[in-house]
Scaffold this motif. Structure first.
Motif: not given
Length: 264
Positions: A90-92, A138-143, A184-187
């Motif tokens: 799924y890419g993410k 991977h989550m950080i990469k997604n925002g 938290a600061t990484k959303n």
């Protein structure tokens, strides 16, 4: 087929759910899928994975939006394979539900052997922590993203006979808060559910004792609602926590136990 749920809060997201071929994990996978997420389930048995994928598609989910892979969460190679599979498919990764857990023994806590103690913490605590570490980049990469741990009301009140299991769930309450602050600061929000006695195969030994079995466990736990929970009632809480409806909630644990007093 029309979705059995009217909410579609998770459109375009990708969710990994461990131990998702029965009970609470399966209910979570189905609910997140019907809310629009693409689902990656896992189990230690390929047959269970295949049967569950068939069950999920029969519930109305599109075949291209449900997939699965073998994963024993205590195995580092399996954890990496699960993450790689989700990315390749799924890419993410937007959502991780650490649902896998074990309870290999029954008895007084002082009778728990070192090997059983280690196994409990390896699967119930360490595996979810390490899987989270694999997913976070991977989550950080997604925002951003969401992580859920499945603890237990036993984390607040370690039950007689399975107190060591309860202690691992107490640990998850603290781990949830620690990771929530770190991320938290990484959303990335990190939350937890703490189910009471839910009618699943995992808890069957507690309540399946003839016509009066359920009532007995209800009375023993002091449940004000006078009934056991259903897996779908846990799934609804998870769907809320990983949606934008809970966008200002992190580090929290929702007790899903019919009003049982469960506080540290």
């Amino acid at each position: 087929m029309t979705s059995k749920y009217s909410a579609t809060r998770l459109q375009g997201q990708v969710a990994i759910i461990t131990a998702a071929t029965k009970g609470i994990g399966l209910a979570i996978a189905e609910r997140l899928g019907h809310e629009g997420a693409s689902i990656v389930i896992s189990s230690r048995d390929q047959k269970n994975v295949d049967e569950t994928l068939n069950q999920l598609t029969k519930s109305g989910l599109k075949p291209e939006k449900v997939s699965g892979v073998i994963c024993h969460v205590g195995n580092p190679e399996h954890r990496q394979k699960l993450v790689d599979f989700a990315i390749q498919k799924y890419g993410k990764i937007d959502i991780l539900v650490n649902n896998a857990g074990i309870n290999p023994g029954f008895g007084d806590i002082l009778d728990v052997s070192e090997s059983v103690w280690d196994k409990l913490f390896d699967v119930n605590v360490k595996a979810g922590f390490l899987l989270t570490k694999l997913v976070v980049p991977h989550m950080i990469k997604n925002g951003g993203g969401n992580v859920i741990f499945n603890a237990s009301y036993g984390g607040y009140r370690p039950p007689t006979g399975i107190a060591a299991y309860g202690v691992t769930k107490t640990t998850l309450l603290g781990l949830t808060k620690a990771l929530a602050e770190s991320l938290a600061t990484k959303n990335i929000r990190v939350n937890c559910i703490a189910p009471g006695v839910i009618k699943t195969k995992f808890s069957k030994a507690l309540w399946d004792h003839g016509p009066e079995g359920e009532q007995t466990i209800v009375e023993e736990t002091g449940n004000p609602m006078k009934r056991l929970g259903e897996p779908e009632e846990c799934a609804g809480a998870v769907a809320f926590l990983v949606s934008n409806d809970a966008s200002y909630i992190t580090g929290e644990t929702i007790v899903i136990a019919g009003g049982i007093h469960a506080r540290l």
